[in-house]
Design a protein around this motif. Structure first.
Motif, PDB file in Angstrom:
ATOM      1  N   ASP A  31       0.843  -1.206   0.000  1.00 48.12           N
ATOM      2  CA  ASP A  31       0.000   0.000   0.000  1.00 48.12           C
ATOM      3  C   ASP A  31       0.872   1.248   0.000  1.00 48.12           C
ATOM      4  N   ARG A  32       1.864   1.261   0.866  1.00 47.25           N
ATOM      5  CA  ARG A  32       2.711   2.450   0.976  1.00 47.25           C
ATOM      6  C   ARG A  32       3.496   2.687  -0.314  1.00 47.25           C
ATOM      7  N   VAL A  33       4.028   1.592  -0.861  1.00 48.34           N
ATOM      8  CA  VAL A  33       4.818   1.718  -2.087  1.00 48.34           C
ATOM      9  C   VAL A  33       3.938   2.188  -3.242  1.00 48.34           C
ATOM     10  N   THR A  34       2.781   1.576  -3.421  1.00 44.72           N
ATOM     11  CA  THR A  34       1.951   1.914  -4.575  1.00 44.72           C
ATOM     12  C   THR A  34       1.420   3.338  -4.473  1.00 44.72           C
ATOM     13  N   LEU A  35       0.987   3.719  -3.284  1.00 46.67           N
ATOM     14  CA  LEU A  35       0.473   5.088  -3.131  1.00 46.67           C
ATOM     15  C   LEU A  35       1.591   6.103  -3.325  1.00 46.67           C
ATOM     16  N   HIS A  36       2.787   5.742  -2.913  1.00 48.46           N
ATOM     17  CA  HIS A  36       3.942   6.612  -3.135  1.00 48.46           C
ATOM     18  C   HIS A  36       4.207   6.787  -4.634  1.00 48.46           C
ATOM     19  N   VAL A  37       4.216   5.687  -5.361  1.00 51.27           N
ATOM     20  CA  VAL A  37       4.461   5.757  -6.813  1.00 51.27           C
ATOM     21  C   VAL A  37       3.351   6.550  -7.500  1.00 51.27           C
ATOM     22  N   LEU A  38       2.119   6.262  -7.143  1.00 52.69           N
ATOM     23  CA  LEU A  38       0.999   6.969  -7.792  1.00 52.69           C
ATOM     24  C   LEU A  38       1.047   8.464  -7.497  1.00 52.69           C
ATOM     25  N   LYS A  39       1.375   8.784  -6.255  1.00 55.00           N
ATOM     26  CA  LYS A  39       1.443  10.194  -5.871  1.00 55.00           C
ATOM     27  C   LYS A  39       2.402  10.972  -6.775  1.00 55.00           C
ATOM     28  N   HIS A  40       3.522  10.328  -7.098  1.00 54.08           N
ATOM     29  CA  HIS A  40       4.541  11.026  -7.880  1.00 54.08           C
ATOM     30  C   HIS A  40       4.370  10.853  -9.380  1.00 54.08           C
ATOM     31  N   LYS A  41       3.707   9.764  -9.795  1.00 49.79           N
ATOM     32  CA  LYS A  41       3.691   9.462 -11.217  1.00 49.79           C
ATOM     33  C   LYS A  41       2.299   9.471 -11.833  1.00 49.79           C
ATOM     34  N   ALA A  42       1.266   9.491 -11.026  1.00 49.39           N
ATOM     35  CA  ALA A  42      -0.083   9.445 -11.600  1.00 49.39           C
ATOM     36  C   ALA A  42      -1.026  10.248 -10.743  1.00 49.39           C
ATOM     37  N   LYS A  43      -0.902  11.559 -10.878  1.00 50.76           N
ATOM     38  CA  LYS A  43      -1.757  12.482 -10.133  1.00 50.76           C
ATOM     39  C   LYS A  43      -3.239  12.132 -10.296  1.00 50.76           C
ATOM     40  N   ASN A  44      -4.021  12.414  -9.263  1.00 51.47           N
ATOM     41  CA  ASN A  44      -5.471  12.203  -9.288  1.00 51.47           C
ATOM     42  C   ASN A  44      -5.879  10.746  -9.447  1.00 51.47           C
ATOM     43  N   SER A  45      -5.027   9.853  -8.997  1.00 55.13           N
ATOM     44  CA  SER A  45      -5.424   8.450  -9.034  1.00 55.13           C
ATOM     45  C   SER A  45      -6.545   8.217  -8.045  1.00 55.13           C
ATOM     46  N   GLY A  46      -7.376   7.219  -8.362  1.00 51.31           N
ATOM     47  CA  GLY A  46      -8.441   6.846  -7.428  1.00 51.31           C
ATOM     48  C   GLY A  46      -7.890   5.884  -6.389  1.00 51.31           C
ATOM     49  N   ILE A  47      -8.369   6.000  -5.166  1.00 50.15           N
ATOM     50  CA  ILE A  47      -7.943   5.066  -4.125  1.00 50.15           C
ATOM     51  C   ILE A  47      -9.184   4.423  -3.527  1.00 50.15           C
ATOM     52  N   TYR A  48      -9.213   3.116  -3.542  1.00 54.77           N
ATOM     53  CA  TYR A  48     -10.347   2.378  -2.989  1.00 54.77           C
ATOM     54  C   TYR A  48      -9.899   1.656  -1.734  1.00 54.77           C
ATOM     55  N   ASP A  49     -10.753   1.641  -0.721  1.00 53.79           N
ATOM     56  CA  ASP A  49     -10.354   0.796   0.381  1.00 53.79           C
ATOM     57  C   ASP A  49     -10.910  -0.615   0.180  1.00 53.79           C
ATOM     58  N   PHE A  50     -10.520  -1.484   1.065  1.00 57.62           N
ATOM     59  CA  PHE A  50     -10.746  -2.910   0.849  1.00 57.62           C
ATOM     60  C   PHE A  50     -12.230  -3.277   0.784  1.00 57.62           C
ATOM     61  N   LEU A  51     -13.090  -2.416   1.328  1.00 61.57           N
ATOM     62  CA  LEU A  51     -14.534  -2.700   1.245  1.00 61.57           C
ATOM     63  C   LEU A  51     -15.002  -2.770  -0.203  1.00 61.57           C
ATOM     64  N   LYS A  52     -14.261  -2.176  -1.122  1.00 64.06           N
ATOM     65  CA  LYS A  52     -14.625  -2.184  -2.536  1.00 64.06           C
ATOM     66  C   LYS A  52     -13.977  -3.341  -3.294  1.00 64.06           C
ATOM     67  N   ARG A  53     -13.409  -4.281  -2.567  1.00 65.62           N
ATOM     68  CA  ARG A  53     -12.726  -5.422  -3.194  1.00 65.62           C
ATOM     69  C   ARG A  53     -13.678  -6.210  -4.087  1.00 65.62           C
ATOM     70  N   GLY A  54     -13.160  -7.022  -5.005  1.00 64.50           N
ATOM     71  CA  GLY A  54     -14.049  -7.785  -5.860  1.00 64.50           C
ATOM     72  C   GLY A  54     -13.351  -8.880  -6.633  1.00 64.50           C
ATOM     73  N   SER A  55     -12.022  -8.861  -6.643  1.00 62.93           N
ATOM     74  CA  SER A  55     -11.322  -9.889  -7.403  1.00 62.93           C
ATOM     75  C   SER A  55     -10.524 -10.774  -6.419  1.00 62.93           C
ATOM     76  N   ASP A  56      -9.449 -11.379  -6.862  1.00 61.13           N
ATOM     77  CA  ASP A  56      -8.775 -12.369  -6.018  1.00 61.13           C
ATOM     78  C   ASP A  56      -8.113 -11.807  -4.770  1.00 61.13           C
ATOM     79  N   GLU A  57      -7.948 -10.476  -4.690  1.00 59.92           N
ATOM     80  CA  GLU A  57      -7.444  -9.904  -3.437  1.00 59.92           C
ATOM     81  C   GLU A  57      -8.372 -10.271  -2.283  1.00 59.92           C
ATOM     82  N   MET A  58      -9.648 -10.518  -2.587  1.00 55.82           N
ATOM     83  CA  MET A  58     -10.594 -11.000  -1.567  1.00 55.82           C
ATOM     84  C   MET A  58     -10.082 -12.255  -0.886  1.00 55.82           C
ATOM     85  N   GLN A  59      -9.542 -13.159  -1.671  1.00 54.78           N
ATOM     86  CA  GLN A  59      -9.037 -14.410  -1.104  1.00 54.78           C
ATOM     87  C   GLN A  59      -7.674 -14.185  -0.443  1.00 54.78           C
TER      88      GLN A  59
END
Lengths: 378, 378, 378
Positions: C259-287
Motif C-alpha cells: 500500500d505504501r509503495v503503490t500510493l507513493h508511486v501513484l502520488k509522484h507518477k499518476a496524479k489524481n489516481s483513485g484510491i479504494y479501500d478494501f470494502l470495494k474489493r471484488g477480485s482475487d485480493e478478496m481471497q
C-alpha cells in the motif's frame, strides 16, 4: 418504578442501619434472588474501617412553648447523618454551631452527614432558622451508634460465560429522590429485566446495592482480585430520575468497552448528551476505577450529581423525578446492556471466502446488476 | 559569567593543546571537583583517531617593509587551525591559495580549520586582503603538531539515583564569544549551581567540557554502554550568549523526556521560541543521538549556529554577547533541570481512595459547598 | 502487448477447459519458464470443490428459416458460461427464461456464467432480442461438462532472498479485452521484464495465471502456509488496458508495504489516481487478504471493474483498450516493483558519525559556506 420510589422515599437510610435493611427487603420482594449480606463494624477494608451502626428513633429541638421547631419525624433530613445521642437544654447561641442551613436556597433543608467524626447537628431551612427566637431550647437525639453491621445487597445472574458486567448503586441516602433513590430503583428493574429474560444472557451480571464509598471499598476489599479477572464492563447507576438530558462519566482509561458502547448508544439514541471525563468523578466509580483496582466502570446518568441546585437538599423530592424519566433511563441502560451482549467478534472457520452459493446465500447465475431487474420487461 | 567569558576570550583554543588546558584550569578554579583528563594522540575512537596535539607560539605574514600584515598575536583567528609549521618567502600569487577571506563580509576575519589534512593558511578580512600589494612576503608559522593529548574536563555530581543527566559543551573554539564561549561559561555556572544545592539532586549529573566532534566521539567510545544504561536526558549547551530568542533542537527520536520537558518550559517561559528537528543538527548531539548510541540529548540555544551572520567569524566577539543573555540562558537551563528533577510518577500504596479525613486532609462533615461559607451570616 | 491481446481475444476461456490451456500455451511461448499445472475436478479446496471441466464445440439458436439468430461462433459471449449440453425445439416463450439481455445497453451482449448450478442460456443484445419473432426455435449446445482439470500457470523467478512478491492475474474470461485480457497480458510482459534483468532481483517473484475465485482459492489451499511465511507484497493485476486514470485498491490492513509503495508511486507518477479501500474489493485480493490467509495483496488498476459501463459486456472489446494504456500500466507496475526492490533499511556498521573526510566524502578544510565560492574572486 415510581411507586417503588414512593414506597422507599420516607425510610431513613444511612451507610448502616435498619433503614438500609428495610430498603433491601422491599427490593428483595421484587427480585427474590437478591442476597442480603452484612459486614461487622470494625472490619478493616483497605485504608478504612467499617464504622459503628447508626439507628435513630426520634430527634427534635423543642422551644420554650414545648413546640418541636425542628422535628426528625417531619423529615429525616433534619438530623445530621450519624448524629450521636444527645439530650439537654441550650441557648440559641449554643445551638447555632450545630445548625446547618442554606442561605442561598432559603426554603430547602440541606443534607449533612458526619460519618467518621462523632458529632451531632440539625439541618433546617434558612427561613425556619430566621424565625427561631433567642430562647432556651430542649434538644433530644434518641439515636444509637454502636457496633453492628454494614448491610448490602448482592445479586448474581449467571450468563453463558463467567465474564461479568457489574452494576452498582447506592442505598445510603435518606429522603431524596434523584440522588439517590432513582439509582437503586432503576437498578432493581434492570435486574428484574435480566432475571425474566427467556434466554440466559451471554455475560454474568453482578448487581450490588451498597452504601457509597465505604460500601464499594468494603466490597472491593473482599472481591477485587476476582472482579479484576472477570469484569468486562460496569456502571454505577445514579441520578437517573430527573428530567434532564443524559450524561456519561467515562472510566479512568477513557476508551474501555463500556465507554465505547455507552457513547455509541447515546450518539444514536440521546442526542446532545453530556460527556464527562474521569476528572469529574464523584461516586463509586472513583473506587472501581482507582489505580490497582482498575475495573472498567463508567456512569450513565441524567443530570450529574453536583450539577443541579436541588442536589443534596430536601428539594430533591418526589416531584423532582418523573415516571417518564425513570422509564427512559431504564430503557437506555437496557440498550447499553444489549449492545454489550451483542458485541461479538465472529471468527471464520473456513479459510478464504466461503461458498455462499451452495448455501442459497448468493445468486447462482453471475450477471451484471442490471440484467435481473429487466426480466420484467422481457 | 560575562567576566569569565572575557577572561577566556583571548586564549587560543583548538581541539587539542595548551589553550584547552588553560581554559579548563580557569574553570576548575570555579568548580573545583572538575577533573581534567587526557587521551593520547593515535588512540582509535570508533571510526576516528585522536590527532596529534597542536600548539602555536607565533605566526605571521611579513611584507617587504618588515611589517606584519597578518599577525596571529592580534587575533588567533588569523591562523588556520592546525596549521603545520612553515617558514619561507612567497609572492602574493603563491600565498593566495593559503589565504581565506569573506568577500561578502569584508571587515570580518573568518574562522577556518584543517584538522585532519596537514595544511597551513591564514584568515584575514577581505578589506585587509585588498590592500596587500604584489610583493614578496615572509611567512612564519611557529607551531608544533606532534603526538600529545586530547584534553577534556569531566564533572560528576552524584544524585539520589544513578540515573544521569548529561550536559556537554565545547572548549575547542578560539576567540569567539557566542560559539563557543557562551556554552562552556553557562555550563560552568550551571555546574556551580548544582554543586551548591543544599539538597542532593535526584539525578546524577555528568558534565563534560570537550572539543567538538572528536571529543564527543572519543568520550562515547569509552563510555557509551555505561551512558546508554543510565542517561535519561541531556543537552549540548551552545550559542547561549547572543541577544536572540531561544530555540531548541530536538533529539533524533523527537519525543523523549528532554524534548517534552524543554518544550514545556519554553512554552511557558519563552514564547515564540524556535524549534528545530534533528535534521538541522550540527553539534555533538549528532554523536549522542546517532543510531546505536541513542542517547536522548537535545540542545537548548538562543540563535542557532549557522543561523546568524557573525557565526564563525571575528564578529562573534565580546560585544555580540551580553551579560543579560547569559543570565537568561542559565535561568532557562535551571528551569529545565528543575522540571526534570520534579518529574515523578507517584504510586499509590493503598488500594481504593485513601481515607483523607482521619489524616486531617478532608472536611469531617459532609455538606453542600455553600453551607460553610455562610456560617458567618448565622 | 496489444498484439498478444489480439491473439488471445477470440479464444473461449472459462474457469476450466481447453481455452485456458491454449491461452497459457501462447504465454509460455513468450515466457518459457512458465509451468502449466492442473488440479483434478472434485478436489476439495477449503470450502469449495474444483468443478467439472467445460468445453464447447458449437452453440446456437436457429429460427424456422434455418438461420442462426444467436451463434456462439460469432461471439463466445453468446453462450452462458458453463452451459450444459442441450438440444431441442422451443417456442420463444419457453426460450425467454434462458435469454439474457441488457435493456439499458441495447447493442451490447452481456457476459453471464453459471459455474456452480447446472443450467444453460444465451446472451444477446437487447436489439437482437427485440427482433426475435414468436416462432419455434431449434436450440443446440454442443458442450461437455465432465470430470477433467482446472488449469493454471505458475512462474517462479528466484531472487537473492526467498522472500516473495506475488503477482496474480485471471485467465478465465472469454472475449473481453480490459477485464480480462489486459491483466494477463501486462503480467506476461512484467514477467518477461523480470526474466530478462541482467541482475537477479532482490526478491523472489511468484507469478500465477489462474481462473478467478476458484483458482486463487485452490492455489491458496495448497500453498497458503508457505506464502504467508514469505510474501512481503503482491498485486492482483486486472483492468489495466483502458484509457482511464490509475486506481489502487488497498489491502485489508490498509497500510502494508505494498500500500505504501503503490500510493507513493501513484502520488509522484499518476496524479489524481483513485484510491479504494478494501470494502470495494471484488477480485482475487478478496481471497489473498481474507482473515487467516492475510497476504498483503493490493490491486493497481486503471478503471476498476464494475466502474465502467462496458464491464462484462461485448463492448469491453479490442477498441476499448489501447497499446498506450497497456504500456503505461506496465511501466507503472515496473515502478512499483522497482520501489519494492529498492526499499531497504541501511544499518550503520560504525557507531557515531563515520569519518567522511578520510574517504574523500567531506571537505578537508572547514570554513564558512561563503568562502569557497569566493575563491574565484580572489
Amino acid at each position: 418504578m415510581y411507586s417503588l420510589l414512593q414506597r422507599l422515599f420516607p425510610i431513613c437510610r444511612s451507610i448502616t442501619g435498619d433503614g438500609v435493611r428495610e430498603t433491601l427487603a422491599v427490593m428483595k420482594a421484587i427480585i427474590p434472588p437478591l442476597k442480603i449480606k452484612e459486614i461487622p463494624s470494625g472490619t478493616k477494608v483497605f485504608d478504612w474501617t467499617v464504622p459503628d451502626e447508626w439507628n435513630v428513633r426520634d430527634a427534635y429541638v423543642r422551644n420554650e412553648s414545648g413546640e418541636r421547631v425542628i422535628d426528625f419525624k417531619k423529615s429525616n433530613l433534619h438530623l445530621v447523618g450519624y448524629s450521636t445521642p444527645f439530650e439537654g437544654f441550650m441557648t440559641l447561641k449554643e445551638l447555632i454551631p450545630h445548625l446547618y442551613t442554606l442561605p442561598d436556597q432559603p426554603d430547602w433543608i440541606p443534607y449533612v452527614t458526619s460519618y467518621y467524626e462523632r458529632n451531632w447537628g440539625f439541618c433546617l431551612s434558612h427561613r425556619q432558622f430566621s424565625e427561631m427566637k433567642d430562647e432556651t431550647y430542649f434538644v433530644k437525639i434518641d439515636s444509637s451508634l454502636e457496633p453492628g453491621h454494614l448491610t448490602y445487597g448482592e445479586l448474581l445472574i449467571e450468563g453463558e460465560t463467567d465474564r461479568e458486567i457489574l452494576l452498582s448503586t447506592n442505598i445510603c441516602h435518606p429522603s431524596m429522590a434523584n440522588n439517590e433513590l432513582s439509582g437503586p430503583v432503576v437498578t432493581t428493574f434492570l435486574a428484574k429485566y435480566l432475571l425474566e429474560r427467556v434466554k440466559k444472557p451471554h455475560y454474568t451480571y453482578r448487581i450490588i446495592f451498597i452504601p457509597e464509598t465505604i460500601g464499594s471499598i468494603a466490597y472491593l476489599s473482599m472481591h477485587h482480585n476476582y472482579l479484576k479477572k472477570r469484569t468486562i464492563a460496569g456502571y454505577t447507576v445514579t441520578c437517573v430520575g430527573d428530567r434532564g438530558k443524559f450524561s456519561y462519566l467515562k472510566t479512568r482509561r477513557e476508551n474501555t468497552l463500556v465507554d465505547r458502547v455507552t457513547l455509541h448508544v447515546l450518539k444514536h439514541k440521546a442526542k446532545n448528551s453530556g460527556i464527562y471525563d474521569f476528572l469529574k468523578r464523584g461516586s463509586d466509580e472513583m473506587q472501581y476505577c482507582s489505580p490497582g483496582i482498575d475495573l472498567p466502570v463508567g456512569s450513565l446518568m441524567r443530570t450529574k450529581y453536583h450539577e443541579y441546585p436541588e442536589y443534596h437538599t430536601s428539594a430533591d423530592n418526589l416531584a423532582f423525578v418523573s415516571p417518564k424519566s425513570l422509564d427512559e433511563s431504564l430503557e437506555m441502560y437496557k440498550l447499553c446492556l444489549d449492545a454489550l451482549e451483542k458485541n461479538r467478534i465472529y471468527k471464520n472457520t473456513v479459510l478464504c471466502e466461503p461458498q455462499l452459493g451452495r448455501r442459497g446465500l448468493y445468486h447462482q447465475i453471475s450477471t451484471k446488476e442490471n440484467i435481473q431487474k429487466n426480466y420484467a420487461v422481457l
